[in-house]
Design a protein around this motif. Structure first.
Motif, PDB file in Angstrom:
ATOM      1  N   ALA A 179     -24.292  46.787  22.129  1.00 54.05           N
ATOM      2  CA  ALA A 179     -25.285  47.065  23.156  1.00 54.05           C
ATOM      3  C   ALA A 179     -24.561  47.202  24.486  1.00 54.05           C
ATOM      4  CB  ALA A 179     -26.321  45.937  23.226  1.00 54.05           C
TER       5      ALA A 179
ATOM      6  N   ALA B 170     -24.659  45.097  16.316  1.00 49.78           N
ATOM      7  CA  ALA B 170     -24.648  46.386  17.002  1.00 49.78           C
ATOM      8  C   ALA B 170     -24.057  46.227  18.399  1.00 49.78           C
ATOM      9  CB  ALA B 170     -26.059  46.946  17.087  1.00 49.78           C
TER      10      ALA B 170
ATOM     11  N   ARG C 109     -19.028  41.816  21.325  1.00 49.54           N
ATOM     12  CA  ARG C 109     -20.317  42.467  21.014  1.00 49.54           C
ATOM     13  C   ARG C 109     -21.475  41.497  21.262  1.00 49.54           C
ATOM     14  NH1 ARG C 109     -17.524  44.339  16.519  1.00 49.54           N
ATOM     15  NH2 ARG C 109     -18.717  43.051  15.063  1.00 49.54           N
TER      16      ARG C 109
END
Length: 322
Positions: free
Chosen positions: A13, A11, A48
């Motif tokens: 962030a 994900a 990421r």
């Protein structure tokens, strides 16, 4: 089953402005710098991971201003965190290269100069020689008959053999072999193939009869109708063949052929170069066949051949152990 297992996505962030900058950076990597999809994916994943680390390091999702304000000690903390996960120096170097690329994008976009990444040295990588496969083993790897007992469709076995034949017979990278279209299939009467390598460099390669036969055998068995401009090599459902499928096929064969873990699809490309050199091929020609931009890159194969000759000398010369 003809499907690889993908790794779990990571994900993003980041604060909204950093997330927008990240998305724009990825778009530019593919559209303007024309990097391969795999490279863009790897760079994106590395950044990421960096942003995820910064969220924990700073206590909140990082904004552009906080990224710009990073200090070398913050970057070293990130690298130490990655090192603790037992990743290789090569992967660590790529992660730092991805972070520097993102930082340059922020600067070019007028969002601020990030000096912390350039102030940290890249990790050193031990220079290792390519590990080619012995000629007899390489021939068996590209032979579909070697896997006749596997519980897989005959056309799949023929497909994998054809891909591996291109890697060993032409010195292709796996991405180059899988980029071929049906129209470009090197079958009987087609004694050369043209591919696009790194840096969008086009090169033509001769195709020997054994490779032509392997490709023809695959096409004769393939159950899918292949469009002229569509991929030559397809997966179980008719879509483009994933390179992981070929890697898995070689991994299955290693046990039966008593080959080390270094026997991979890419090792067949190394074998192509090493075996040509050992049989009198000149370095300049091999450079052209491999698509190396610099002769110095190709010269590593002279060290491989020299190491092989030294090992033979040490093993068999009567005075070697005197």
């Amino acid at each position: 089953m003809d499907r690889p297992v993908d790794s779990a996505p990571i994900a993003l962030a980041a604060a909204p402005d950093a997330a927008a900058a990240y998305a724009d950076w990825l778009r530019r990597l593919g559209a303007e710098r024309r990097l391969s999809p795999r490279t863009v994916e790897a760079y994106g994943r590395d950044v990421r991971i960096l942003l995820g680390f910064l969220q924990g390091h700073l206590g909140e999702p990082a904004s552009v201003a906080e990224i710009v304000a990073l200090k070398p000690r913050d970057v070293r903390a990130f690298l130490a965190s990655r090192r603790s996960e037992d990743i290789s120096s090569r992967s660590l170097m790529r992660a730092l290269a991805a972070a520097r690329s993102f930082a340059r994008h922020l600067a070019r976009s007028g969002l601020g100069e990030v000096s912390a990444f350039s102030a940290v040295r890249s990790p050193k990588i031990a220079r290792s020689l390519p590990k080619p496969i012995a000629a007899a083993a390489a021939k068996r790897l590209v032979d579909a008959e070697e896997r006749a007992g596997e519980e897989r469709a005959p056309w799949v076995l023929a497909r994998d053999a054809a891909v591996l034949a291109l890697l060993y017979g032409c010195g292709l990278r796996i991405s180059e072999a899988l980029s071929l279209t049906r129209r470009e299939a090197p079958t009987a009467g087609v004694d050369r193939v043209e591919v696009t390598g790194k840096g969008d460099k086009r090169r033509q390669l001769p195709v020997i009869a054994a490779v032509q036969r392997a490709v023809a055998d695959y096409l004769a068995l393939c159950p899918w109708r292949l469009a002229p401009e569509g991929p030559l090599f397809v997966g179980a459902k008719g879509g483009p063949l994933n390179p992981r499928i070929v890697q898995a096929a070689v991994a299955r064969m290693r046990g039966g052929l008593a080959l080390p873990d270094t026997a991979t699809p890419h090792a067949l490309r190394h074998s192509f170069a090493t075996h040509l050199l050992s049989r009198g091929g000149d370095l300049r020609t091999i450079q052209e066949l491999l698509g190396h931009a610099s002769l110095s890159t190709t010269q590593i194969y002279t060290e491989v051949d020299g190491a092989r000759l030294m090992a033979i000398h040490q093993a068999f010369h009567p005075r070697a152990r005197a």
